[in-house]
Structure formats: structure tokens, C-alpha cells
Design a protein around this motif. Sequence first.
Motif, PDB file in Angstrom:
ATOM      1  N   PHE A 347       0.818  -1.225   0.000  1.00 27.39           N
ATOM      2  CA  PHE A 347       0.000   0.000   0.000  1.00 27.39           C
ATOM      3  C   PHE A 347       0.848   1.270   0.000  1.00 27.39           C
ATOM      4  CE2 PHE A 347      -3.044  -3.148   1.746  1.00 27.39           C
ATOM      5  CZ  PHE A 347      -3.971  -3.059   0.711  1.00 27.39           C
ATOM      6  N   GLY A 348       2.146   1.135   0.296  1.00 29.16           N
ATOM      7  CA  GLY A 348       3.024   2.302   0.303  1.00 29.16           C
ATOM      8  C   GLY A 348       3.501   2.706  -1.083  1.00 29.16           C
ATOM      9  N   HIS A 349       3.257   1.843  -2.084  1.00 31.15           N
ATOM     10  CA  HIS A 349       3.656   2.118  -3.483  1.00 31.15           C
ATOM     11  C   HIS A 349       5.105   2.576  -3.571  1.00 31.15           C
ATOM     12  CE1 HIS A 349      -0.464   1.534  -4.658  1.00 31.15           C
ATOM     13  NE2 HIS A 349      -0.857   2.453  -3.786  1.00 31.15           N
ATOM     14  N   ILE A 350       5.977   1.833  -2.954  1.00 33.96           N
ATOM     15  CA  ILE A 350       7.407   2.185  -2.948  1.00 33.96           C
ATOM     16  C   ILE A 350       8.032   1.735  -4.274  1.00 33.96           C
ATOM     17  CG2 ILE A 350       9.609   1.784  -1.745  1.00 33.96           C
ATOM     18  CD1 ILE A 350       7.820   1.035   0.731  1.00 33.96           C
ATOM     19  N   THR A 351       8.851   2.605  -4.866  1.00 32.21           N
ATOM     20  CA  THR A 351       9.545   2.223  -6.106  1.00 32.21           C
ATOM     21  C   THR A 351      11.052   2.305  -5.881  1.00 32.21           C
ATOM     22  OG1 THR A 351       9.505   4.469  -6.936  1.00 32.21           O
ATOM     23  CG2 THR A 351       7.697   3.042  -7.636  1.00 32.21           C
ATOM     24  N   TYR A 352      11.783   1.568  -6.723  1.00 36.38           N
ATOM     25  CA  TYR A 352      13.239   1.620  -6.653  1.00 36.38           C
ATOM     26  C   TYR A 352      13.786   1.254  -8.026  1.00 36.38           C
ATOM     27  CZ  TYR A 352      13.582  -3.452  -6.825  1.00 36.38           C
ATOM     28  OH  TYR A 352      13.521  -4.745  -7.234  1.00 36.38           O
ATOM     29  N   THR A 353      15.030   1.635  -8.279  1.00 33.78           N
ATOM     30  CA  THR A 353      15.656   1.305  -9.562  1.00 33.78           C
ATOM     31  C   THR A 353      16.663   0.192  -9.342  1.00 33.78           C
ATOM     32  OG1 THR A 353      15.405   3.598 -10.224  1.00 33.78           O
ATOM     33  CG2 THR A 353      16.877   2.247 -11.568  1.00 33.78           C
ATOM     34  N   PRO A 354      16.354  -1.013  -9.832  1.00 38.19           N
ATOM     35  CA  PRO A 354      17.303  -2.119  -9.629  1.00 38.19           C
ATOM     36  C   PRO A 354      18.575  -1.906 -10.447  1.00 38.19           C
ATOM     37  CG  PRO A 354      15.185  -2.896 -10.493  1.00 38.19           C
ATOM     38  CD  PRO A 354      15.198  -1.411 -10.613  1.00 38.19           C
ATOM     39  N   PRO A 355      19.661  -2.576 -10.089  1.00 38.11           N
ATOM     40  CA  PRO A 355      20.895  -2.465 -10.863  1.00 38.11           C
ATOM     41  C   PRO A 355      20.653  -2.895 -12.317  1.00 38.11           C
ATOM     42  CG  PRO A 355      21.246  -3.754  -8.851  1.00 38.11           C
ATOM     43  CD  PRO A 355      19.790  -3.485  -8.964  1.00 38.11           C
ATOM     44  N   ALA A 356      21.258  -2.203 -13.255  1.00 40.77           N
ATOM     45  CA  ALA A 356      21.163  -2.485 -14.694  1.00 40.77           C
ATOM     46  C   ALA A 356      19.792  -2.181 -15.266  1.00 40.77           C
ATOM     47  CB  ALA A 356      21.523  -3.931 -15.007  1.00 40.77           C
ATOM     48  N   SER A 357      18.897  -1.598 -14.441  1.00 40.40           N
ATOM     49  CA  SER A 357      17.571  -1.263 -14.955  1.00 40.40           C
ATOM     50  C   SER A 357      17.567   0.187 -15.393  1.00 40.40           C
ATOM     51  CB  SER A 357      16.516  -1.495 -13.875  1.00 40.40           C
ATOM     52  OG  SER A 357      15.263  -1.117 -14.377  1.00 40.40           O
ATOM     53  N   SER A 358      16.754   0.479 -16.401  1.00 43.70           N
ATOM     54  CA  SER A 358      16.724   1.842 -16.929  1.00 43.70           C
ATOM     55  C   SER A 358      15.618   2.667 -16.287  1.00 43.70           C
ATOM     56  CB  SER A 358      16.541   1.800 -18.442  1.00 43.70           C
ATOM     57  OG  SER A 358      15.414   1.016 -18.751  1.00 43.70           O
TER      58      SER A 358
END
Lengths: 406, 248
Positions: A347-358
Motif C-alpha cells: 500500500f506504500g507504493h514504494i519504487t526503486y531502480t534495480p541495478p542495470a535497470s533503466s
Amino acid sequence: MIALTLALRNLWKNRRRSLATLLAIGIGFAAVNLFAGYIANTYAGLRDSSIYGEGLGHLTIARNGYFANGSLQPERYILSPDDLTRLTRLLREDSRIEVISPRLSASGLVSNGKLSTIFIAEGEDPALANRIWQHSNARFRLDPQKPAGGLVSKALAERLGVGPHGNLVTMASTLEGQINALDLDVLQVWDTGNAATNDKTLRLPLGYLQQLLDTEGASRVVVLLTPGTDADTLRSALQPRLRAAGFDMEIKTWVELSSYYRQVKRLFDLIFAFLFTIVFIVVLMSIINTLSMSVMERVREIGTLRALGMQRLAVIRIFATEGALLGIAGSLAGAVLTCTLIALIHFGHITYTPPASSTPVPLSIAFLPGMLGATLAILTLIATLAACWPARRAARLEIVDALGHI
Amino acid sequence: MPLIETHELCKTYRLGEIEVPALRDISLRIEPGEFTALWGPSGSGKSTLLNLLGLIDTPSAGNIILNGRNTANMTDAARAHLRNEGIGFIFQGFNLIPVLSALENVMLPLSIRGVSRTRAHCEADRRLAEVGLGKYTHHRPDQLSGGQRQRVAIARALVTNPLLIIADEPTANLDAATGLAVIEQMKALNHTLGVTFLFSTHDPRLLGHLQRIVRLSDGEILEDSMDALPDLSTALPSSPTHTEGAAA
């Protein structure tokens, strides 16, 4: 029954100490399950991305030697139209195969008239490619009505300054080694999701790439299976049939072709093993410490029980029950903590950018009931076995010494 | 057949390099239904002898025959079984399990034996009523007085209907009146149930209540008297009661 009563009462009597042990087990349990949920989601995402988004399908069939040397000598491994027809007919006999899509790969230069850069391209039948993509959440499609229309990866499009409806020129060597060039209409710009491929990838109609490479064949055939079909099982079934039909082919599964998936899985599996080892040690030490203290405090009680006729094994059973109860209660607390944190993250809708991801992706943790059950069983077993060490010490006490203990 | 028979029983403790003899050549017979005290000063070997006879310790030499069974080569499991079946224990410090109620403490030997909870409950209830604690069944040991705790211990010792009850200084932690009441209760149970009591004491106030006194000193039997007091003048020089008559 007496073991359970004594175990429960003594745990309650030392509730502060029991709570500390229970929390250590619970937090360890949650850490293991949250990470397991995270990597399960990551694996599922990478799997879908590889099979559907990247278009690897479940199985790829090519001439023997293609996967090792095909990029150096593509002409040696090309499947002729006749080969493709026979192969397709043979594959269609198996009802577990949903899509049979011939493919061609190429690399070369792509230009906007002023600027040129390298590209790698996949040529595939637009209708079949779209059938594969529709299994994923990909919004890009090839248009069967536009034989010169292709998809351009986002960073490549930005570099060349084109968008949808733009025009480019592709140049590559034909299979005979001649330079060839074709106009390309940009249908859509899409994000490959991978920084390594986002600045050089094109998805093109098979006919377009055949024209660019001056061939009527394809380098391989990608197969999509019906849901629930195991790729390895089908490969084992297909190989003898292909041999019997006169094909000298090799078949690779999507896992074997996706080195990125394998690398990520190896890394995450290693981290998971490391994390689980730490949790294992924490649980082991917590239980040994808690029950060793309990044994020290209850020496006279143990002596009394032995004097009243309790067997050594029954004394071990009392402390093993205490360990098991701590394991079960700690794991249940951990399960509650895991579910709460999964819900909060969801429910917190947390986002992150994984390694090698654009691009950033939502942080998502899979709820794995089987994993919860397995962790509960394993941690309870560890706790019970850990309890046996101080319990054995308790059972081996001389009764007279134990009764005289102050 | 005697209930207990010992032959040249010895117990030696090792303190580093030194061997300390605690019992020397004790030969003793105790018949069923006796109410016997082991008498002697601290360090005379009373507790050691009780531990050996209660099968919670093993002799360095000699033999114990309990109800016709030679205990010399018994395994630990067999000794535990025999303790549970045939011997009740009353300890100086009561040794009740603090997390269990009075009733559960009394049920304990039966629970260890594997008797059903209902039967154990019923039997323990009856024993607690016999020692006058019918109203205290759900009290924890820390909610009971010293005398009450010792009576719970007596009920626990009785609950398996043992052949023998061994009590190590059962009145040592009690005031005079309570100690006397506990001994009276033990004596009454000895009379009514016929159970054999063997206990250690050095309390001169109990002398008038004993049937048989075995006097120990330095690990040896100095005197063994039935229905008569031994000469305690050397053992209890300051005791004003040591010369009183001691008819049981």
C-alpha cells in the motif's frame, strides 16, 4: 503432557527472556520471508520479461552449433523456407506448443541521415510476435500491415532524435557479405528495461530483416508453450522426434539463453543462503542461551524430577518442548510481521531502480504461504535441536548434586 | 522379608587427590512398616545413606537389596522406574516445582508414571485432603507457608502408594510447632497406611515420636535401637531433651 505443562509455565514465568528469544526468531523469520518474497517476485518478473518481453519464448530450436558459432557464420546455420515448413509442421503436432515463431537476428548501423550508431535487431513475424507480447504487460506491437515498420528502443531513439512516425535507415551485411540498406519507419519507441540493451535494440518484421540480410530463411525457431507445460520436459520429448525427422538441431530453454536471469538468480540465491545462515545461527544461539540459563536456574527442579522417577529422556523432552514452543511462537510472530510488512510495502507504493535497470520499478514482495510454512518447520526444528544441547546437560546432572544445588 | 537390606555399604567422595569416606561398612535391615530415624550430627553420613537407599546415588562398595531386589547392577532407567514406583521423597527444602499448583505437584509422580490425568487428579486431590490441604489445591508453592509446603511434599510422596518414604531432615526448615505437626502427620500415616518411613534428623524435639533410631557418626552406625532411645549424650551435649524417654 507434563513436559508441555512445565515448558509452557516456565516460558511464561521467564516471559521477558522468552519474549526476547521470540523476537529474535520472529525478526529472523520475517527477514528470510521478506527476502524470499522479494526474490520470488524478481524471478517471476525476469522470467516474464525474458520469455515474453525479450521474446525468448520457452524454447529456441536451431541447427546444431548455432548457439556457439551462429553470430560468426550465420549463413552456415540458416534454416531454409523448406526447413521452416517441415519444422513448423512437426512442431504443430504437439498440442502443448502454442506459438511457433521463426526468428532472424542481425546487427549493423542505423542512421537518421546525420548520425549513425550500431544496432542489434530481432526479426520476427509481427502477428506471432504480438501473440507472445500479449502475455506480458508490454504495450508495444508490430503492425502486420507495415512491413517496413519497426520498434526502436528508447535510448536509441533519443540518441537518434526520432519518435513514432519517424524515419531511419538501417545498414547491414547480407549473408553473402554485401552491404545493404533499407528505410525503416518508427512505429513505436519502447523501453527494454535494461540499460545494456536500451540504446541499441530494434524489433523488426521478419520479412524486413530477411530483405536486409538477403535471405528467405531464418536462423532459429522460437516456441511458446501452453501454460503449465514444463520446458525441459517438452525439450526431452522433442529432441528424438526432430532427430527422427532428419533434423540435426539443438534446443535451448529460455533459462539457458538468458544469462542475465541466471546471473541475478545466482546472486540472489547466494544472498538468500547467506541471510538464512545468519538467521539459523541467531536462532540457534538464542535458544541455546535461553535454555542454558533456564537449566542453570532449574537444577534443583531437574534433580527433584529425576528423584521422583523421571527418566533422562523425559527431562530432555521438557527442554526440547520449550525450544519447540519458542520456535513455533517466534515463527508465528514472524509470520504476522511478514504479512504486515508485505501489506505496508504494497500500500506504500514504494519504487526503486534495480541495478542495470533503466527505469524505477515498484517494490513488490510476493506472499509465499509455502515458504512461510517451510520456514516455520525449519526454525522450529532448529529451535528444538538447539534445545537438546542444554537439555542433555540437564539430563546428565547427578541427582544428588542437582538436589544440593543452590 | 526385610524392605531394605544393606551389606557393608560404603560411599567415598573424591576431593581432588584426597578420598573422603562418607559411609563405612553400613549393614542395616529395615522391616516393612517401620518408622525409623537416622540420627547424628552434620557430616555423620545420614543424607548420604538416605541418598543411597533412595537410589538417587550409587555406593562405592556394598549392596542394597530393596524389597528383595538387588539394586547393584540396575540401569539408570530401572532405578528411575523403581524410585517412581516404590519410593516417596520428602526433602528438607520441600523441592516443590514452583510453576505447578499444589495439586499438580502432588500429581507429578503419577504423571511421570503415565497415569491418566483424571486418575492422577483424583488421587492427588485425595492425598491433599488427607494432609489437610483440600482447600489449597490451586495454590502455588509460593502462596503456601513452610508447613503447608512440607505437607504438599508429604502428599506427593504418598500419592504413588510407595513401599518406602525417605525424608531428609523434613523438619529442618520448619518452626518447632510445625515440625512437630509434620512428624505427627507422618507418624499417623505410618500407622494408618502401614507405609515405611525412613528419615534423617538431628532435632532432639522429635525423640519422643520415634520408633527406631539408628545413630550414625563419622559414616558408621554407632547404635541401632528399637523402641528405646540411644545414649545421645555424646552426640547432643547441649540438648536438654536427650535423656527423655522415647516410647513411640
